[in-house]
Scaffold this motif. Structure first.
Motif, PDB file in Angstrom:
ATOM      1  N   PRO A  68      25.093  33.553  21.391  1.00 26.26           N
ATOM      2  CA  PRO A  68      23.627  33.546  21.460  1.00 26.26           C
ATOM      3  C   PRO A  68      23.109  32.154  21.824  1.00 26.26           C
ATOM      4  O   PRO A  68      23.524  31.160  21.231  1.00 26.26           O
ATOM      5  N   GLY A 116      21.788  28.537  19.255  1.00 28.29           N
ATOM      6  CA  GLY A 116      22.428  28.340  17.959  1.00 28.29           C
ATOM      7  C   GLY A 116      22.373  26.886  17.528  1.00 28.29           C
ATOM      8  O   GLY A 116      22.314  25.975  18.348  1.00 28.29           O
ATOM      9  N   LEU A 126      21.724  37.539  12.183  1.00 29.98           N
ATOM     10  CA  LEU A 126      21.132  36.848  13.326  1.00 29.98           C
ATOM     11  C   LEU A 126      19.974  37.654  13.891  1.00 29.98           C
ATOM     12  O   LEU A 126      19.990  38.900  13.885  1.00 29.98           O
ATOM     13  N   ASP A 127      18.979  36.961  14.412  1.00 29.29           N
ATOM     14  CA  ASP A 127      17.789  37.619  14.952  1.00 29.29           C
ATOM     15  C   ASP A 127      18.073  38.148  16.365  1.00 29.29           C
ATOM     16  O   ASP A 127      17.547  37.647  17.359  1.00 29.29           O
ATOM     17  N   LEU A 128      18.922  39.170  16.431  1.00 33.70           N
ATOM     18  CA  LEU A 128      19.320  39.748  17.716  1.00 33.70           C
ATOM     19  C   LEU A 128      19.178  41.270  17.721  1.00 33.70           C
ATOM     20  O   LEU A 128      19.711  41.944  18.615  1.00 33.70           O
ATOM     21  N   LEU A 161      17.660  31.382  19.605  1.00 37.79           N
ATOM     22  CA  LEU A 161      17.696  31.552  18.154  1.00 37.79           C
ATOM     23  C   LEU A 161      16.883  30.488  17.436  1.00 37.79           C
ATOM     24  O   LEU A 161      16.215  30.760  16.425  1.00 37.79           O
ATOM     25  N   ASN A 162      16.957  29.266  17.918  1.00 41.87           N
ATOM     26  CA  ASN A 162      16.243  28.138  17.313  1.00 41.87           C
ATOM     27  C   ASN A 162      15.692  27.260  18.423  1.00 41.87           C
ATOM     28  O   ASN A 162      16.231  27.213  19.529  1.00 41.87           O
ATOM     29  N   LYS A 185      10.508  29.357  21.287  1.00 41.28           N
ATOM     30  CA  LYS A 185      11.765  30.058  21.556  1.00 41.28           C
ATOM     31  C   LYS A 185      11.736  30.835  22.861  1.00 41.28           C
ATOM     32  O   LYS A 185      12.658  31.586  23.172  1.00 41.28           O
TER      33      LYS A 185
END
Length: 533
Positions: A319, A322, A425-427, A480-481, A491
């Motif tokens: 991703p 990270g 994880l935000d996925l 992600l960040n 983002k």
């Protein structure tokens, strides 16, 4: 700006010129005393070598074999790999740019090499071609291609007066530059259409793209016109329609043998193949989601499974965004070493040609144009499916049953494999929610075209980045960040590259004027003139 635009005594650029033109021949003759070469010595014999340098440097590649030491593969690795390719998730580079930060002055590498190598070489080729209308037409087309990537990356840039020999060089607006692009392409098409010549002798021996072919450069120019027409379609829809229809009527790329590749060699290697695996670049979660979910046959061409000997091949994308060392020693899919790496003998970069502009893109652009109500010569569905077929064929996928099955595919992009190891994880919100098979909804069709164009342009990320910003199609995950607090960044997809520190110290008045023409702060969150959504 003293370092950027002086071409009165261009020893560095002409040194590169001699290297990039060929592996043999008149190297010694051209390279005798490069620091003494001046504009009045730029005769027709130097047009081809100068063009060769402009071609190679114009696609942000560097020659590791150049004795002048002016550039190496690091320019691609930074200007393309760490910036545009990372922004659009063609790869994960592991640097701070994956969190939308500009770090270590990386924003300056592509700028500096463009204005110290590519732009001066092109200027020299133009000066050396005075009186040769066909050569000048081809050089106009390449000027549009080169400067288009820069203006779409940075916004207002030095353009009209680039190479004027002055210390202070003003910036032109994006709108002005685009207007000039269309003018140059119109002039070039008129010249190359009316000439009886089939090849341009002064450029042909050094032209590692089309070997001086009048017809193929004419088609390339019209294809650029179609590309740029779509770019301005939200800002100036009437002109976009006019330009797109004129391009298609004049003839754009229709077959893969018309696609533009730079012919690699041991002197002009493919920097992507040299770098992606040796620098540790890997597949991204966004690419994995689309390719695995679609059962896309290009997946195995581009990336390597975690275990090549496993019965069921598993791919894992990293991703983008990270935190440093967030995933520890977790293994991710590398680039397929036999196709996009440097091969088992570490020499594939010398034979794997460099993608510049693919015919498949033109069909997908025409498909979108057809949805806009433009006369693109066929209906949107036919153009969409033809574009996919050409892209698959480009990568050696020609089995009719496999191609037809992919085009009719109803499977959807999938959750990334990394969630099996890091389930929080935000996925979970998969960006692409449509199959390959042509939808009944016009809005969905636009998204499908954007997804397939994203895949068809790979791995040429400069254009893919511009097209995603223009279309605003949801194709990739948010990072992600983020390490970038600037408005409009967060983002989301980066909107542009910031100006270089050196510009502020040596050309401040001009760069301040560029920021004024930008219409917003010099940050990655300011949209360009054509990016209206």
């Amino acid at each position: 700006m003293k370092y950027s635009f002086k071409i009165k005594t261009l020893g560095v650029a002409l040194m590169a010129v001699s290297i990039l033109s060929s592996c043999t021949g008149d190297f010694d003759e051209i390279n005798k005393d490069p620091n003494s070469l001046t504009e009045d010595q730029l005769d027709a014999t130097l047009a081809g070598p100068a063009f060769a340098s402009a071609l190679y440097a114009g696609i942000h590649n560097g020659s590791y074999s150049s004795p002048s030491g002016i550039d190496d593969q690091g320019t691609w690795g930074i200007a393309t790999g760490i910036l545009s390719s990372t922004f659009i998730h063609y790869l994960n580079c592991g640097y701070g740019t994956e969190r939308n930060a500009f770090v270590n002055g990386y924003e300056g590498r592509g700028w500096t090499r463009f204005y110290t190598v590519a732009a001066p070489a092109l200027s020299n080729a133009i000066k050396a071609s005075e009186g040769n209308n066909e050569a000048l037409a081809i050089l106009k087309i390449w000027k549009v291609f080169m400067y288009n990537q820069m203006v779409d990356a940075y916004g207002p840039i030095p353009y009209t007066e680039a190479g004027n020999g002055k210390d202070k060089v003003p910036y032109d607006s994006v709108e002005f530059i685009y207007a000039d692009f269309f003018k140059l392409l119109d002039e070039a098409n008129a010249t190359l259409t009316s000439t009886s010549a089939t090849s341009v002798a002064s450029l042909a021996p050094n032209d590692r793209v089309y070997a001086g072919s009048v017809d193929k450069w004419r088609i390339f120019g019209n294809s650029m016109r179609l590309r740029l027409a779509l770019r301005i379609s939200d800002k100036d829809p009437a002109n976009a329609k006019t330009q797109a229809e004129a391009a298609v009527a004049a003839g754009v790329m229709q077959t893969n043998d018309q696609s533009a590749f730079f012919k690699a060699s041991n002197i002009t290697p493919n920097n992507l193949n040299m770098i992606v695996n040796s620098w540790g670049y890997v597949m991204t979660a966004s690419m994995e989601s689309i390719l695995v979910g679609y059962k896309d046959p290009r997946l195995a061409k581009w990336f390597a499974p975690l275990d090549a000997n496993a019965t069921v091949k598993v791919y894992r994308g990293n991703p983008v965004g990270g935190l440093e060392d967030q995933f520890g020693t977790t293994k991710f899919s590398a680039f397929n070493n036999d196709v996009l790496g440097n091969g088992p003998n570490n020499t594939l970069s010398e034979t794997k040609n460099i993608e510049i502009f693919m015919a498949s893109e033109n069909y997908l652009s025409r498909a979108e144009g057809a949805l806009n109500g433009w006369n693109m010569g066929a209906d949107a569905k036919t153009l969409y499916e033809t574009g996919i077929r050409l892209s698959l064929a480009q990568w050696g996928i020609t089995e009719v049953a496999d191609v037809n099955a992919y085009i009719a595919g109803t499977t959807l992009p999938t959750l990334p494999n990394i969630l099996t190891l890091y389930p929080t994880l935000d996925l979970q919100d998969i960006p692409v929610k449509l199959p390959v098979a042509w939808s009944a909804s016009t809005a969905d069709q636009r998204t499908q075209i954007a997804v397939q164009k994203y895949l068809a342009i790979f791995p040429e990320s400069w254009e893919a980045w511009a097209d995603l910003r223009r279309s605003d199609a949801k194709v990739i995950y948010p990072v992600l960040n983020t390490d970038n607090p600037d408005a409009g960044v967060g983002k989301s997809l980066m909107k542009r590259i910031i100006y270089t520190t050196n510009e502020y110290s040596s050309n401040k008045e001009a760069v301040d004027g560029g920021v004024a023409k930008l219409g917003g702060p010099d940050s990655g969150g300011t949209r360009l003139w054509w990016d209206t959504k």
